[in-house]
Design a protein around this motif. Structure first.
Motif, short mmCIF file in Angstrom:
data_model
loop_
_atom_site.label_atom_id
_atom_site.label_comp_id
_atom_site.label_asym_id
_atom_site.label_seq_id
_atom_site.Cartn_x
_atom_site.Cartn_y
_atom_site.Cartn_z
N SER A 28 2.14 17.63 -59.53
CA SER A 28 2.39 16.97 -60.81
C SER A 28 3.75 17.34 -61.40
CB SER A 28 1.28 17.34 -61.80
OG SER A 28 1.22 18.74 -61.96
N ASP A 55 7.98 3.19 -65.05
CA ASP A 55 6.92 2.83 -64.12
C ASP A 55 7.35 1.75 -63.13
OD1 ASP A 55 5.05 1.08 -66.73
OD2 ASP A 55 6.95 0.63 -65.75
N ASN A 67 2.87 5.04 -60.52
CA ASN A 67 1.65 5.23 -61.30
C ASN A 67 1.41 6.74 -61.38
OD1 ASN A 67 -1.01 5.61 -62.16
ND2 ASN A 67 -1.72 3.71 -61.22
N LYS A 68 1.86 7.33 -62.48
CA LYS A 68 1.80 8.79 -62.59
C LYS A 68 0.38 9.32 -62.65
CE LYS A 68 4.61 8.92 -66.14
NZ LYS A 68 5.19 7.56 -66.08
N SER A 69 -0.50 8.58 -63.31
CA SER A 69 -1.88 9.08 -63.44
C SER A 69 -2.55 9.13 -62.08
CB SER A 69 -2.67 8.20 -64.40
OG SER A 69 -2.72 6.87 -63.93
N ALA A 70 -2.20 8.21 -61.21
CA ALA A 70 -2.78 8.19 -59.86
C ALA A 70 -1.93 8.96 -58.87
CB ALA A 70 -2.93 6.75 -59.38
N LYS A 71 -0.77 9.44 -59.31
CA LYS A 71 0.18 10.12 -58.42
C LYS A 71 0.46 9.24 -57.20
CE LYS A 71 -0.77 14.93 -59.70
NZ LYS A 71 -1.94 14.75 -60.58
#
Lengths: 112, 113
Positions: A28, A55, A67-71
């Motif tokens: 992360s 994004d 997509n940072k939340s999904a890496k």
């Protein structure tokens, strides 16, 4: 432990269609991502990059989505051309350092 | 033409021999890197140098050493080559900021028998 993963070793696409190459990461702390393209017997060449504050980044036929939340990040090539046939590497780094961590690569083949 | 050169292009080496891979850039870049590319593993960083006179270890430094006596040159030495060091080696350089693009050389294909 592979921090950057490209789970598809190869991809075959018809000329004119969209190519989608995927990349997942686990760290992360990564906040800068790049795609490199490599032809046989040559060194990798830079294609496109994206910072974690965005994004999406677009450059001609190439668009990178993050997509940072999904890496997860992906590279879209539209329309695909036979000259796009190459191995594509995604890479990641933390902004505090200059070292890149590369994925295993995906070999794209665009059929005429 | 400005860029990065690597020598030799390819080399077959007997196990136990010493080998130095050469890398030279003429872009006055501060940072330089050595990677190895292996099938299924992608590119892995061996050693790096953020500026002349400094070096650091990457992901897979064992069995390799580097030096950075000046801005342009960044040689990679295998003191006693082993078959697991058979690989394609790429040198790269960048201006030196965290988000600067790394530019790669054409690679050296090394086979250790």
């Amino acid at each position: 432990d592979q921090q950057v993963k490209q789970n598809s070793p190869s991809l075959s696409v018809q000329e004119g269609r969209i190519s989608i190459l995927n990349c997942d990461y686990t760290n992360s702390m990564f906040d800068y991502f790049l795609w490199y393209k490599k032809y046989p017997a040559e060194g990798p060449t830079f294609l496109i990059s994206i910072s974690s504050i965005k994004d999406k980044n677009e450059d001609g036929r190439f668009t990178v989505f993050l997509n940072k939340s999904a890496k997860h990040l992906s590279l879209h090539i539209v329309p695909s051309q036979p000259g796009d046939s190459a191995v594509y590497f995604c890479a990641a780094s933390g902004s505090r350092g200059r070292k890149l961590i590369f994925g295993q690569g995906t070999e794209l083949s665009v059929k005429p | 033409i400005a860029g990065i050169t690597q020598a030799p292009t390819s080399q077959i080496l007997a196990a136990g021999r010493r080998m130095t891979l050469r890398c030279t850039q003429d872009m006055r870049h501060n940072a330089m890197y050595w990677y190895r590319q292996d099938l299924g593993l992608g590119l892995r960083l061996i050693h790096y140098s953020n500026t002349a006179g400094t070096t650091g270890k990457g992901e897979v430094p064992d069995g390799y050493s580097v030096s950075r006596a000046n801005t342009d040159d960044f040689p990679l030495t295998l003191a006693s080559a082993v078959p697991s060091q058979t690989s394609v080696y790429f040198c790269a350089s960048a201006r030196g900021q965290a988000t600067d693009t790394q530019y790669f050389g054409p690679g050296t294909r090394l086979t250790v028998l």
